[in-house]
Design a protein around this motif. Sequence first.
Motif, PDB file in Angstrom:
ATOM      1  N   ARG A   1      33.207   8.555 -36.514  1.00  9.96           N
ATOM      2  CA  ARG A   1      33.674   9.155 -35.760  1.00  9.96           C
ATOM      3  C   ARG A   1      32.970   9.218 -34.977  1.00  9.96           C
ATOM      4  O   ARG A   1      33.194   8.352 -33.498  1.00  9.96           O
TER       5      ARG A   1
ATOM      6  N   ARG B   1      33.222   6.183 -32.034  1.00  7.30           N
ATOM      7  CA  ARG B   1      33.217   6.453 -30.092  1.00  7.30           C
ATOM      8  C   ARG B   1      32.239   5.721 -29.006  1.00  7.30           C
ATOM      9  O   ARG B   1      32.932   5.591 -28.024  1.00  7.30           O
TER      10      ARG B   1
ATOM     11  N   HIS C   1      40.986   7.412 -29.632  1.00 11.08           N
ATOM     12  CA  HIS C   1      40.220   8.318 -30.515  1.00 11.08           C
ATOM     13  C   HIS C   1      40.007   7.667 -31.412  1.00 11.08           C
ATOM     14  O   HIS C   1      40.655   7.115 -32.018  1.00 11.08           O
TER      15      HIS C   1
ATOM     16  N   THR D   1      40.512   9.670 -35.544  1.00  9.83           N
ATOM     17  CA  THR D   1      40.855  11.145 -35.788  1.00  9.83           C
ATOM     18  C   THR D   1      40.441  11.294 -37.546  1.00  9.83           C
ATOM     19  O   THR D   1      41.162  10.223 -38.327  1.00  9.83           O
TER      20      THR D   1
ATOM     21  N   PHE E   1      36.924   8.725 -24.891  1.00 11.40           N
ATOM     22  CA  PHE E   1      37.107   8.316 -25.923  1.00 11.40           C
ATOM     23  C   PHE E   1      37.385   9.613 -26.747  1.00 11.40           C
ATOM     24  O   PHE E   1      35.973   9.738 -26.600  1.00 11.40           O
ATOM     25  N   VAL E   2      37.980  10.395 -27.606  1.00 19.60           N
ATOM     26  CA  VAL E   2      37.049  11.397 -28.042  1.00 19.60           C
ATOM     27  C   VAL E   2      37.955  11.025 -29.712  1.00 19.60           C
ATOM     28  O   VAL E   2      37.683  10.500 -30.421  1.00 19.60           O
ATOM     29  N   GLU E   3      36.693  12.012 -30.248  1.00 22.37           N
ATOM     30  CA  GLU E   3      36.692  12.278 -32.142  1.00 22.37           C
ATOM     31  C   GLU E   3      37.655  13.414 -31.876  1.00 22.37           C
ATOM     32  O   GLU E   3      37.249  14.326 -30.815  1.00 22.37           O
ATOM     33  N   ARG E   4      38.634  13.185 -33.192  1.00 15.54           N
ATOM     34  CA  ARG E   4      39.356  14.909 -33.312  1.00 15.54           C
ATOM     35  C   ARG E   4      39.197  14.279 -34.854  1.00 15.54           C
ATOM     36  O   ARG E   4      39.076  14.007 -35.696  1.00 15.54           O
TER      37      ARG E   4
END
Length: 101
Positions: free
Chosen positions: A30, A34, A45, A47, A98-101
């Motif tokens: 991830r 990202r 994201h 996830t 842009f995120v990591e979940r």
Amino acid sequence: MERDTATESGADPVRLSAWVHGSVQGVGFRWWTRSRALELGLTGHATNAADGRVHVVAEGTRAAAAELLALLRSGTTPGRVDLVVENWERARGGLVGFVER
């Protein structure tokens, strides 16, 4: 699936939804995704899913999203990617960074 010519032409922002199968959790996948997405100017994201897959959602230009998809399939990711199932649609908006979940 019905073809979306506006999405294919690159005239409008697109949303790529990609389900990545393989050994892709707990290996920095991830974070790597990202980093590549931000370099390409994409929002979205990455996830973790309960079944071991990673769901990547990215919005931006068709060219940038297609490049991210190619990178996901390139064999240069952390872990091991066995399969990437993609879906394309018009961008929905509402994504920041842009995120990591």
